[in-house]
Design an enzyme around this catalytic site. Sequence first.
Site, PDB file in Angstrom:
ATOM      1  N   ASP A 232       0.820  -1.201   0.000  1.00 25.49           N
ATOM      2  CA  ASP A 232       0.000   0.000   0.000  1.00 25.49           C
ATOM      3  C   ASP A 232       0.863   1.265   0.000  1.00 25.49           C
ATOM      4  OD1 ASP A 232      -2.022  -1.820   0.352  1.00 25.49           O
ATOM      5  OD2 ASP A 232      -2.688  -1.053   2.299  1.00 25.49           O
ATOM      6  N   ASP A 233       0.323   2.331  -0.570  1.00 29.93           N
ATOM      7  CA  ASP A 233       0.789   3.725  -0.390  1.00 29.93           C
ATOM      8  C   ASP A 233       1.824   4.219  -1.406  1.00 29.93           C
ATOM      9  OD1 ASP A 233      -0.892   3.525   1.748  1.00 29.93           O
ATOM     10  OD2 ASP A 233       0.606   3.962   3.294  1.00 29.93           O
TER      11      ASP A 233
ATOM     12  N   HIS B 113      -6.252   3.198  -4.046  1.00 30.90           N
ATOM     13  CA  HIS B 113      -6.100   3.437  -2.594  1.00 30.90           C
ATOM     14  C   HIS B 113      -6.441   4.899  -2.280  1.00 30.90           C
ATOM     15  CE1 HIS B 113      -4.775   2.060   1.308  1.00 30.90           C
ATOM     16  NE2 HIS B 113      -3.716   2.834   1.367  1.00 30.90           N
TER      17      HIS B 113
ATOM     18  N   HIS C  36      -5.229   9.458   0.085  1.00 32.69           N
ATOM     19  CA  HIS C  36      -5.092   8.659   1.310  1.00 32.69           C
ATOM     20  C   HIS C  36      -5.972   9.190   2.443  1.00 32.69           C
ATOM     21  CE1 HIS C  36      -2.814   6.090   4.252  1.00 32.69           C
ATOM     22  NE2 HIS C  36      -2.851   5.303   3.193  1.00 32.69           N
TER      23      HIS C  36
ATOM     24  N   HIS D 145       3.760  -2.198   3.149  1.00 30.56           N
ATOM     25  CA  HIS D 145       3.690  -0.838   2.606  1.00 30.56           C
ATOM     26  C   HIS D 145       4.973  -0.520   1.841  1.00 30.56           C
ATOM     27  CE1 HIS D 145       0.657  -0.743   5.748  1.00 30.56           C
ATOM     28  NE2 HIS D 145       0.105   0.261   5.108  1.00 30.56           N
TER      29      HIS D 145
END
Length: 199
Positions: free
Chosen positions: A21-22, A72, A76, A167
């Site tokens: 993620d991210d 995503h 955020h 991540h």
Amino acid sequence: MFPDYVWEINTAKKELFLTFDDGPTPEVTPWVLDQLKRFNAKATFFCIGANIEKHPEIFKRIMEEGHSIGNHTQNHIKGWKTKTKAYLENVLEAQKTIADQTSNHINHFRPPYGQIKPKQGKKLMALGYKIVMWDVLSFDWDKGISNEDCLNQVISKSKAGSIVVFHDSVKASNNMTYALPKVLEYYSKQGFLFKAIES
Ligand SMILES: [Zn+2]
């Protein structure tokens, strides 16, 4: 609690589904891609729209190397603190960012922080999104846990069909860069394959 969301992949095969993620993050994502390649592993990257805009070349590399992409949000944002309309707009903005880079059909969504109101989830599913959660957290972002604890979180909990959260962010990189190669090696030796989540 939310049975309509994807918490694991139903399979009897020795398969694990790593997720990141991210990103895309220039300091971290290319390194992750190199590690995955070493083990012929595929994964799923839940990208932040704003990061795709900043680093489109890394986003392209993720796709070229056969990994899956998920949405995503653009910025955020936290579902519990955001009105449903604004939340959906932010997801759709990320979708547009993704569509500017690829014609691939992207329908996976992961809510930042795992925070999503039931109403937000319902509306996204009505738009055709599959909401992908997880059954194994590495806690790689948590400065309170050691490298070894991060690795053990994954090794002690993963089983066939598990969806594992890492991540590709600077914040998580201390733990993640320790744990990821060891997870890849450990499960490869046991005959597991690392698969991307198919749309
Ligand atoms: Zn996130």
